[in-house]
Design an enzyme around this catalytic site. Structure first.
Site, mmCIF file in Angstrom:
data_model
loop_
_atom_site.group_PDB
_atom_site.id
_atom_site.type_symbol
_atom_site.label_atom_id
_atom_site.label_comp_id
_atom_site.label_asym_id
_atom_site.label_seq_id
_atom_site.Cartn_x
_atom_site.Cartn_y
_atom_site.Cartn_z
ATOM 1 N N HIS A 1 58.147 92.821 218.685
ATOM 2 C CA HIS A 1 57.074 93.745 218.326
ATOM 3 C C HIS A 1 55.907 93.636 219.309
ATOM 4 C CE1 HIS A 1 54.461 95.951 215.369
ATOM 5 N NE2 HIS A 1 53.520 95.271 216.009
ATOM 6 N N GLU A 2 55.432 92.420 219.493
ATOM 7 C CA GLU A 2 54.278 92.246 220.382
ATOM 8 C C GLU A 2 54.636 92.575 221.825
ATOM 9 O OE1 GLU A 2 51.455 92.041 219.182
ATOM 10 O OE2 GLU A 2 52.053 91.573 217.137
ATOM 11 N N HIS B 1 54.159 96.200 222.436
ATOM 12 C CA HIS B 1 52.770 96.502 222.801
ATOM 13 C C HIS B 1 52.531 96.184 224.282
ATOM 14 C CE1 HIS B 1 51.056 97.584 218.976
ATOM 15 N NE2 HIS B 1 51.298 96.416 218.404
ATOM 16 N N HIS C 1 53.713 98.820 226.568
ATOM 17 C CA HIS C 1 52.800 99.969 226.537
ATOM 18 C C HIS C 1 51.656 99.761 227.531
ATOM 19 C CE1 HIS C 1 50.886 103.096 223.536
ATOM 20 N NE2 HIS C 1 51.114 103.604 224.720
#
Length: 671
Positions: free
Chosen positions: A461-462, A465, A468
């Site tokens: 998940h991290e 990020h 991105h």
């Protein structure tokens, strides 16, 4: 001597020279950087020339470089490696920074130049990206109160300053409670716990300088303890301490702080002409209105609660078979759910965990990024802010793309949770700069460090990020990377979690810590089959928190937030044995700052899209389909906030999704 924070950084890739920086450097560096920034702002505001995009908007984009350096270093270590000095500095800096940025947003001469450009925007011959930056700049000034005059303007500055101080206090109180509490365990208390929990408890005891093993309030330790400890009395003690963070009375109690924050937010929104803070906050998000948020959450709540109620009956029966009468309690759920998972799926987390080594999961996240986007990761030997940190040079086709830093282990100096931040964001103006991106997690230490399946999802998940940020390809920093609508920012992170569940990824990287053997095919199938296990519980605890957050901000601010929380939960028929994922006194997403205030729903809003987005890969050539990967990068990961979030998703997928994909993905309705 030159302050090392303000000096020209000659380190590789201009990473902050952490080894040269002391806590005493921050205050003078901040003072100097704010002074320089004010001078830059004054020069823009006082420019006698007719406002242009270059002399006003681009000048604002270029201003504050030194201040960015100071704040990126300070807030990185203040969150991940705090100490008393840093906490004191944070309390001192919060009102000063609030006053500094409020002074900019309330600068009437500066706003006049921005407003002039906005009025002439159709005649400025701007690129699409420049037009977007102008719109966001103008909107930001207006929403910050730049158009207010007199007493209203002064009151807005007071409110923002007070909110900044309260948010810092909320965070530090929570950290203090988490740091102070631990429960000593005897050797007998360790009976029934798997080795990885015992090892984590012993490591935590060493960190706390206790006489033996302990349970702390670190999620990576307390959750497995609640899952595996057969001692109901110890589970209750640990759970009550975990649930009571921020509500223990005394100096670290957050309940009055939460009430004051909510009242100030309501006042702020009304000064700007909005009926409620939720109306103000959601205006710029994909959801737009509180009603649309509530509609989504209730669509998910009903099937989730139905599933949770059914599961509670099963777990209560299991508990009674153990000779325990009375209702199922919150400290019972995880224990009996784990027993049920083992019985129904023959999946034992203690047997699974050796296959989920931290280092191998990091490799897996990198390998997926390589196959999807061509990124390569080479370890970097550079000074960082803590010995636990490690860094990589990220390249593509031999060209430097970013620096990635991972800080994975729990410690008393680190706030709870997991997050991604950019010490430096990607931009091409006023000069080209590549990003320096950090993932911070709170995994239990071990040799080797072993993750739960939930931990592994958090890591992916991290890293979503981080991608991105790393793949951002825009001109202006203000729209770079994760500078997007709050209910869109979780799309890349939640989407990337899906690659952990790709069978070939687990088959390659889920290898046993001792034998090196890959996860047996039978276990792999069980892992994937059990991926939606206990989704009733997980969905209810999340949605309850999101609905309480919305209720706090969609109407008159409650004078007693705890009473309002109870009222909302009672109205929902909240299952007794499930607690909110984040109860009010430790709801840092909502009260540590404005980021997720009236916006905790964002994870669910993004999940509607991520389920649909991954389906796009499955409908094409599979999880690593190159055309879908390119479309994802071109339309979402590289574009930052250069366009409206809805337009970005439409460009990627061709349509907007409905909630059914999410419900099917969570197993709450038939696939």
């Amino acid at each position: 001597m030159t302050n090392p924070i303000l000096s020209n950084w000659t380190t590789p890739f201009e990473i902050a020279p952490f080894s040269d920086i002391s806590d005493d450097d921050f205050s003078p560096a901040l003072e100097q950087a704010m002074k320089e920034h004010n001078a830059e702002i004054d020069a823009i505001a006082a420019n006698p020339d007719t406002p242009t995009f270059a002399n006003t908007i681009e000048a604002l984009e270029a201003a504050g470089g030194q201040l960015d350096k100071v704040l990126s270093v300070f807030f990185t270590i203040a969150g991940a490696d705090s100490n008393r000095k840093r906490e004191e500095l944070q309390r001192a800096f919060s009102p000063r920074l609030s006053a500094h940025f409020s002074g900019i947003s309330s600068n009437k001469s500066l706003f006049k130049r921005v407003a002039d450009l906005w009025a002439r925007r159709d005649d400025l011959d701007l690129t699409e990206e420049q037009a977007r930056v102008l719109m966001l700049t103008h909107r930001g000034f207006v929403r910050a109160g730049a158009a207010l005059e007199g007493d209203e303007d002064a009151r807005m500055q007071e409110i923002k300053s007070r909110l900044a101080s309260l948010g810092t206090s909320f965070t530090q109180n929570l950290l203090a409670d988490e740091r102070a509490w631990y429960m000593d365990l005897t050797e007998e208390d360790l009976n029934g716990l798997p080795d990885f929990v015992v090892d984590a408890a012993r490591a935590a005891g060493q960190e706390k300088k206790a006489k033996g093993p302990v349970v702390t309030l670190s999620r990576s330790l307390i959750v497995p303890f609640l899952q595996f400890s057969p001692r109901r009395d110890l589970r209750e003690n640990a759970y009550r301490a975990w649930a009571a963070r921020g509500a223990n009375g005394g100096e670290t109690d957050n309940r009055d702080i939460a009430a004051e924050i909510l009242a100030l937010r309501e006042e702020r929104a009304k000064l700007l002409g909005y009926d409620t803070f939720a109306d103000y906050k959601l205006e710029t998000e994909m959801a737009r209105t509180p009603d649309r948020v509530r509609e989504l959450l209730m669509q998910v709540w009903e099937p989730a609660k139905s599933r949770a109620d059914t599961d509670a009956d099963v777990l209560t029966q299991m508990m009674q078979e153990d000779g325990i009468n009375g209702p199922l309690e919150a400290w019972d759920w995880r224990y009996y759910a784990e027993k049920r998972r083992k019985a129904e799926h023959d999946l034992d987390e203690a047997a699974l965990k050796p296959y989920l080594q931290l280092d191998r999961m990091i490799e897996a996240s990198f390998a997926c990024a390589n196959r999807l986007f061509g990124l390569e990761f080479k370890p970097l030997d550079v000074p960082l802010y803590h010995p636990d940190c490690r860094a990589w040079d990220v390249t593509r086709d031999g060209q430097h793309v970013a620096v990635f830093i991972g800080d994975y282990f729990a410690r008393g100096s680190k706030r709870s949770g997991a997050w991604c931040s950019a010490m430096r964001a990607q931009a091409k103006f006023p000069k080209k700069q590549t990003p320096v991106v950090i993932n911070v997690c709170n995994f239990a230490k071990g040799d080797p460090a072993l993750l739960s399946y939930d931990d592994a999802r958090t890591l992916f998940h991290e890293f979503g990020h981080a991608l991105h940020q790393m793949l951002s390809n825009v001109t202006y920093e203000s729209i770079s990377g994760t500078s997007v609508a709050r209910d869109f920012v979780e799309l890349p992170s939640q989407l990337y979690e899906h690659w952990l569940e790709v069978p070939e990824v687990l088959a390659e990287f889920a290898t046993h810590a001792e034998t090196g053997e890959p996860m047996p095919q039978e276990m792999l199938q069980k892992v994937l089959k059990a991926a939606n296990f206990d989704q009733g519980f997980q969905t209810v605890e999340y949605v309850a928190s999101a609905l309480v957050d919305l209720a706090f901000h969609d109407g008159e601010a409650p004078t007693d937030p705890m009473a309002k929380q109870s009222e909302v939960l009672a109205g929902l028929g909240m299952p007794k044995a499930i607690g909110m994922r984040h109860a009010t006194p430790h709801f840092a997403h909502v009260f540590a700052g404005d980021g997720y205030s009236s916006g905790y729903y964002s994870y669910m809003w993004s999940e509607v899209m991520d389920a649909d987005a991954f389906a796009a890969f499955e409908e094409a050539g599979g999880a690593f389909d190159p055309e879908r990967a390119k479309a994802l990068e071109d339309n979402i990961l590289s574009t930052g906030g250069s366009r409206e979030a809805e337009d970005l998703y439409l460009a990627f997928r061709g349509r907007l999704p409905g909630v059914d994909a999410l419900l099917k993905g969570r197993g709450l309705i038939a696939a």
